[in-house]
Write a protein that holds these residues in place. Structure first.
Motif, PDB file in Angstrom:
ATOM      1  N   PRO A  91       0.833  -1.283  -0.019  1.00 37.71           N
ATOM      2  CA  PRO A  91       0.107  -0.070  -0.021  1.00 37.71           C
ATOM      3  C   PRO A  91       0.798   1.292  -0.091  1.00 37.71           C
ATOM      4  O   PRO A  91       0.587   2.265  -0.623  1.00 37.71           O
ATOM      5  CB  PRO A  91      -0.791  -0.115   1.385  1.00 37.71           C
ATOM      6  CG  PRO A  91      -0.937  -1.536   1.580  1.00 37.71           C
ATOM      7  CD  PRO A  91       0.422  -2.163   0.969  1.00 37.71           C
ATOM      8  N   VAL A  92       1.690   1.353   0.980  1.00 40.74           N
ATOM      9  CA  VAL A  92       2.603   2.496   0.937  1.00 40.74           C
ATOM     10  C   VAL A  92       3.369   2.836  -0.432  1.00 40.74           C
ATOM     11  O   VAL A  92       3.145   3.971  -1.115  1.00 40.74           O
ATOM     12  CB  VAL A  92       3.638   2.544   2.156  1.00 40.74           C
ATOM     13  CG1 VAL A  92       4.856   3.770   1.850  1.00 40.74           C
ATOM     14  CG2 VAL A  92       3.133   2.577   3.376  1.00 40.74           C
ATOM     15  N   THR A  93       3.937   1.836  -1.111  1.00 38.62           N
ATOM     16  CA  THR A  93       4.693   2.335  -2.274  1.00 38.62           C
ATOM     17  C   THR A  93       3.606   2.122  -3.424  1.00 38.62           C
ATOM     18  O   THR A  93       3.770   3.059  -4.237  1.00 38.62           O
ATOM     19  CB  THR A  93       5.362   0.838  -2.617  1.00 38.62           C
ATOM     20  OG1 THR A  93       6.570   0.501  -1.621  1.00 38.62           O
ATOM     21  CG2 THR A  93       6.273   0.884  -4.069  1.00 38.62           C
ATOM     22  N   ASP A  94       2.317   1.556  -3.331  1.00 39.17           N
ATOM     23  CA  ASP A  94       1.582   1.655  -4.530  1.00 39.17           C
ATOM     24  C   ASP A  94       0.687   3.032  -4.478  1.00 39.17           C
ATOM     25  O   ASP A  94       0.175   3.637  -5.387  1.00 39.17           O
ATOM     26  CB  ASP A  94       0.470   0.687  -4.484  1.00 39.17           C
ATOM     27  CG  ASP A  94       0.995  -0.602  -4.890  1.00 39.17           C
ATOM     28  OD1 ASP A  94       1.921  -0.564  -5.367  1.00 39.17           O
ATOM     29  OD2 ASP A  94       0.347  -1.681  -5.046  1.00 39.17           O
ATOM     30  N   LEU A  95       0.874   3.513  -3.137  1.00 40.37           N
ATOM     31  CA  LEU A  95       0.002   5.005  -3.151  1.00 40.37           C
ATOM     32  C   LEU A  95       1.129   6.141  -3.147  1.00 40.37           C
ATOM     33  O   LEU A  95       0.919   7.172  -2.982  1.00 40.37           O
ATOM     34  CB  LEU A  95      -0.767   4.923  -1.657  1.00 40.37           C
ATOM     35  CG  LEU A  95      -2.191   4.134  -1.502  1.00 40.37           C
ATOM     36  CD1 LEU A  95      -2.576   4.156  -0.055  1.00 40.37           C
ATOM     37  CD2 LEU A  95      -2.962   4.462  -2.717  1.00 40.37           C
ATOM     38  N   ALA A  96       2.126   5.788  -3.259  1.00 44.85           N
ATOM     39  CA  ALA A  96       3.282   7.015  -3.280  1.00 44.85           C
ATOM     40  C   ALA A  96       3.063   8.036  -4.371  1.00 44.85           C
ATOM     41  O   ALA A  96       3.176   9.153  -4.080  1.00 44.85           O
ATOM     42  CB  ALA A  96       4.570   6.401  -3.618  1.00 44.85           C
ATOM     43  N   PRO A  97       2.553   7.433  -5.545  1.00 38.37           N
ATOM     44  CA  PRO A  97       2.266   8.710  -6.609  1.00 38.37           C
ATOM     45  C   PRO A  97       0.897   9.505  -5.857  1.00 38.37           C
ATOM     46  O   PRO A  97       1.188  10.646  -6.200  1.00 38.37           O
ATOM     47  CB  PRO A  97       1.850   7.841  -7.814  1.00 38.37           C
ATOM     48  CG  PRO A  97       2.503   6.527  -7.752  1.00 38.37           C
ATOM     49  CD  PRO A  97       2.504   6.356  -6.410  1.00 38.37           C
ATOM     50  N   LEU A  98      -0.049   9.064  -5.297  1.00 40.19           N
ATOM     51  CA  LEU A  98      -0.985   9.646  -4.788  1.00 40.19           C
ATOM     52  C   LEU A  98      -0.482  10.606  -3.913  1.00 40.19           C
ATOM     53  O   LEU A  98      -0.821  11.791  -3.418  1.00 40.19           O
ATOM     54  CB  LEU A  98      -2.062   8.768  -4.159  1.00 40.19           C
ATOM     55  CG  LEU A  98      -3.073   9.335  -3.821  1.00 40.19           C
ATOM     56  CD1 LEU A  98      -4.100  10.183  -4.502  1.00 40.19           C
ATOM     57  CD2 LEU A  98      -4.099   8.563  -2.847  1.00 40.19           C
ATOM     58  N   ALA A  99       0.433  10.053  -2.754  1.00 40.51           N
ATOM     59  CA  ALA A  99       1.126  10.950  -1.698  1.00 40.51           C
ATOM     60  C   ALA A  99       1.858  12.108  -2.365  1.00 40.51           C
ATOM     61  O   ALA A  99       1.708  13.170  -1.730  1.00 40.51           O
ATOM     62  CB  ALA A  99       1.798  10.183  -1.051  1.00 40.51           C
ATOM     63  N   ALA A 100       2.411  11.909  -3.348  1.00 41.25           N
ATOM     64  CA  ALA A 100       3.374  12.921  -3.881  1.00 41.25           C
ATOM     65  C   ALA A 100       2.248  14.130  -4.393  1.00 41.25           C
ATOM     66  O   ALA A 100       2.852  15.416  -4.167  1.00 41.25           O
ATOM     67  CB  ALA A 100       4.082  12.400  -5.092  1.00 41.25           C
ATOM     68  N   VAL A 101       1.130  13.805  -4.676  1.00 41.35           N
ATOM     69  CA  VAL A 101       0.036  14.985  -5.310  1.00 41.35           C
ATOM     70  C   VAL A 101      -0.492  15.520  -4.085  1.00 41.35           C
ATOM     71  O   VAL A 101      -0.824  16.716  -4.083  1.00 41.35           O
ATOM     72  CB  VAL A 101      -0.794  14.162  -6.342  1.00 41.35           C
ATOM     73  CG1 VAL A 101      -1.989  15.237  -6.507  1.00 41.35           C
ATOM     74  CG2 VAL A 101      -0.233  13.965  -7.553  1.00 41.35           C
ATOM     75  N   ILE A 102      -1.059  14.637  -3.097  1.00 38.63           N
ATOM     76  CA  ILE A 102      -2.029  15.043  -2.183  1.00 38.63           C
ATOM     77  C   ILE A 102      -1.329  15.684  -0.836  1.00 38.63           C
ATOM     78  O   ILE A 102      -2.051  16.572  -0.170  1.00 38.63           O
ATOM     79  CB  ILE A 102      -3.130  14.252  -1.808  1.00 38.63           C
ATOM     80  CG1 ILE A 102      -2.638  13.146  -1.136  1.00 38.63           C
ATOM     81  CG2 ILE A 102      -3.776  13.686  -3.263  1.00 38.63           C
ATOM     82  CD1 ILE A 102      -3.706  11.954  -0.551  1.00 38.63           C
ATOM     83  N   ASN A 103      -0.092  15.163  -0.570  1.00 36.93           N
ATOM     84  CA  ASN A 103       0.553  15.569   0.787  1.00 36.93           C
ATOM     85  C   ASN A 103       0.851  16.976   0.776  1.00 36.93           C
ATOM     86  O   ASN A 103       0.865  17.588   1.837  1.00 36.93           O
ATOM     87  CB  ASN A 103       1.598  14.848   1.061  1.00 36.93           C
ATOM     88  CG  ASN A 103       1.534  13.316   1.536  1.00 36.93           C
ATOM     89  OD1 ASN A 103       0.294  12.960   1.708  1.00 36.93           O
ATOM     90  ND2 ASN A 103       2.522  12.646   1.783  1.00 36.93           N
ATOM     91  N   PRO A 104       1.136  17.664  -0.365  1.00 38.46           N
ATOM     92  CA  PRO A 104       1.068  19.293  -0.315  1.00 38.46           C
ATOM     93  C   PRO A 104       0.015  20.213  -0.308  1.00 38.46           C
ATOM     94  O   PRO A 104      -0.018  21.115  -0.085  1.00 38.46           O
ATOM     95  CB  PRO A 104       2.073  19.503  -1.761  1.00 38.46           C
ATOM     96  CG  PRO A 104       2.603  18.122  -2.346  1.00 38.46           C
ATOM     97  CD  PRO A 104       1.454  17.039  -1.712  1.00 38.46           C
TER      98      PRO A 104
END
Length: 417
Positions: A91-104
């Motif tokens: 989950p953490v790896t697969d959601l990394a592209p999402l994290a890169a967008v939404i975390n900021p």
């Protein structure tokens, strides 16, 4: 910041009937789980604008863990997305592209304290937070769940019939997914309306401070003796009963972890306390304890009880601990510390009155733990240097301190500064 003349919101009796909403405006979004699907969703969200609305569904009361079973997202110009993290290989790896967008991005949730821990486990965390539940409570709305707020503020009725489902179930029924998507469908509009009201009433800074407090609040640290949190443990009368609770709790927790089942589904806290009080040692005796007729794993629980009964007296756990900053259960205060009990009565009278004037719940004005710490510490050999400092050390927010510090100091005859 203090209001000149607070006026709690009240339902408009002439308001038009709420419009029932059963499906998202653009239809039910697909359930995404593959890395490619998640990357595409992230790219679309990046092209949107403004705040990001999020929600999660967990299987509280069904599974041992509180991990996210479903993630719902929505952003203006991008639409809504449903993501299933349970089907991700990592989950953490697969959601990394999402994290890169939404975390900021600034995030918007309802009851963020329920969702942030499981989102952090997935590498998702916000730099700025808004919470419609916080806004509703600090504006004095009597019913602040998402359905009631959406209906009262926006005139839209959202079905909440699937709020207590087992979200670890797969496949997820379409009706459940509709329900989940609607949790973020109107969240941004709801926030905009609540924030506008807060600004008009001078409470926007209150909400900002509370949301920042929730965003920065760390996950609870593991407790040294988690079994001591068993509901109603304070009614037990001796150390032997405490040991029975300890062994039952540990045995239950191991089995719950192994089976990924909520511990209370295996053996509710109320039965742990009943077993500690009645101390059955055979299956026949156990069956006579009210509520155990359908209890499974009887031999396991009997083993824990008999093990506790065999522990030597000198090795039994302390019945009550009171050392340093630990404070006994308030039900014991009148016996152990009458002065602290009187302090707490005065504190509650003051904060209840102020909360009533502001038309908010007393618990939103100040946490009960802050009042208990203040009341107890004033009877200690080294009391806090001031009411204000005590409240600060209990993590009261500046807006709360500005409302209650002076009245509490006067009621307790204790210096403010």
């Amino acid at each position: 910041m203090s209001e000149q003349s607070p006026t709690p919101p009240s339902p408009n009796i002439d308001r038009a009937p709420a419009v029932s909403v059963t499906t998202p405006r653009d239809g039910l979004p697909p359930l995404l789980s593959t890395p490619a699907e998640i990357s595409d969703a992230a790219a679309t969200l990046a092209a949107g604008s403004g705040i990001l609305a999020l929600d999660t569904e967990r299987a509280s009361g069904f599974t041992y863990s509180q991990r996210a079973q479903l993630i719902q997202l929505r952003r203006n110009g991008a639409g809504s997305f449903l993501i299933d993290p349970t089907h991700c290989a990592d989950p953490v790896t697969d959601l990394a592209p999402l994290a890169a967008v939404i975390n900021p991005l600034p995030w918007l949730l309802h009851a963020a304290d329920q969702d942030l821990p499981c989102l952090r486990q997935l590498g998702l965390k916000p730099p700025q937070l808004a919470d419609t539940l916080v806004a509703g409570r600090l504006l004095g709305y009597q019913k602040c769940n998402l359905g009631h707020l959406t209906e009262e503020v926006l005139g839209l009725h959202l079905s909440k019939s699937h709020s207590a489902e087992n979200w670890s179930r797969r496949p997820l029924p379409e009706s459940w997914l509709n329900y989940a998507a609607l949790d973020v469908e109107y969240l941004i509009e709801l926030w905009d309306a609540l924030y506008a009201e807060a600004h008009d009433r001078g409470r926007d800074e209150w909400i900002r401070q509370e949301c920042e407090f929730e965003r920065c609040k760390p996950d609870p640290a593991p407790k040294q003796d988690p079994w001591r949190s068993t509901s109603r443990i304070h009614i037990l009368k001796n150390r032997r009963e405490m040991e029975i609770v300890r062994q039952l709790w540990i045995s239950r927790d191991k089995l719950a972890l192994q089976k990924d089942i909520a511990p209370g589904r295996l053996l509710p806290d109320r039965l742990i306390i009943a077993l500690a009080e009645q101390k059955p040692t055979t299956e026949a005796e156990l069956k006579r304890v009210k509520g155990t007729q359908r209890t499974r794993q009887r031999s396991r629980w009997l083993g824990a009880i008999n093990g506790a009964l065999a522990v030597p007296e000198e090795k039994l756990p302390a019945f009550r601990l009171h050392a340093g900053h630990s404070i006994p259960h308030q039900s014991q205060w009148k016996r152990l510390n009458p002065a602290a009990a009187e302090n707490l009565t005065r504190c509650r009278a003051v904060t209840d009155e102020i909360a009533q004037q502001l038309a908010i719940d007393a618990q939103d004005l100040v946490a009960g733990e802050a009042l208990r710490t203040l009341s107890w510490s004033l009877t200690e050999p080294t009391p806090p240097p001031s009411v204000t400092e005590s409240l600060r050390s209990s993590r009261a927010r500046p807006w709360q301190i500005s409302q209650i510090a002076v009245p509490l100091s006067e009621a307790l005859h204790f210096p403010l500064q």
